[in-house]
Design an enzyme around this catalytic site. Structure first.
Site, PDB file in Angstrom:
ATOM      1  CB  CYS A   1      -0.943   0.029   1.198  1.00  0.00           C
ATOM      2  SG  CYS A   1      -2.141  -1.327   1.245  1.00  0.00           S
ATOM      3  NE  ARG A   2       1.625   2.058   5.486  1.00  0.00           N
ATOM      4  CZ  ARG A   2       1.997   1.750   6.716  1.00  0.00           C
ATOM      5  NH1 ARG A   2       2.094   2.718   7.625  1.00  0.00           N
ATOM      6  NH2 ARG A   2       2.269   0.514   7.055  1.00  0.00           N
TER       7      ARG A   2
END
Ligand code: 4NP
Length: 164
Positions: A17-18
């Site tokens: 994700c990040r």
């Protein structure tokens, strides 16, 4: 032989994700400014939970809406990374602590930072919060934070490594 003058690895927990978002946003900035030959960009996770996976579809969709492609495949952060990268950038405090504990020496520890510390408008110690179990809004916020921090990072690299 690589002609890179500086290398950065973005790091989060799952590397789906990040840190893939940070990587994709930064790659886009680097490409736009024709610096792809000078700056190496990668990402990794402190866990091995999602090794081999593409970015989470929610991260990819959010990035796509903003015109950014996320090319990463999840891999786990390894000791060797502390030799290869000039910047090892943590998304949150937990990642930061994990990385500082893994770093083999003080020189390596000095290359570990919180990514948002490069965003001049965020207060010191700010995190890119984990969006994995939250709603879709979290992914937009992650993207915005990555964009602001990526701009600050590129500015610092330009002056420190005398890039055009
Ligand atoms: P990331 O998000 O660290 O930004 O890639 C997460 C991805 C997966 C999990 C947690 C956070 N997980 O628990 O599997």
């Amino acid at each position: 032989m690589s002609q890179h003058v500086v290398a950065v690895c973005f790091v989060c927990l799952g590397n789906i994700c990040r840190s893939p978002t940070a990587e994709g946003v930064f790659l886009a900035l680097v490409k736009k400014d024709d610096l792809s030959q000078k700056i190496r960009v990668d990402s990794a996770g402190t866990s091995g939970w999602h090794v081999g996976e593409r970015a989470d579809r929610r991260s990819s969709a959010t990035a796509r809406e903003r015109g950014v492609h996320l090319p990463s495949r999840s891999r786990r952060l390894v000791q060797e990374d502390f030799k290869l990268f000039d910047y090892l950038l943590a998304m949150d405090q937990e990642n930061l602590e994990h990385m500082l504990a893994m770093a083999p020496n003080p020189q390596a520890r000095a290359r570990v930072h919180l990514f948002r510390d490069f965003d001049e408008s965020s207060s010191k110690g700010s995190e890119v919060p984990d969006p994995y179990y939250g709603g879709p809004r979290g992914f937009d916020d992650v993207f915005d934070m990555c964009e602001a921090s990526a701009r600050g990072l590129l500015k610092e690299m330009r002056s420190k490594f005398k890039l055009p």
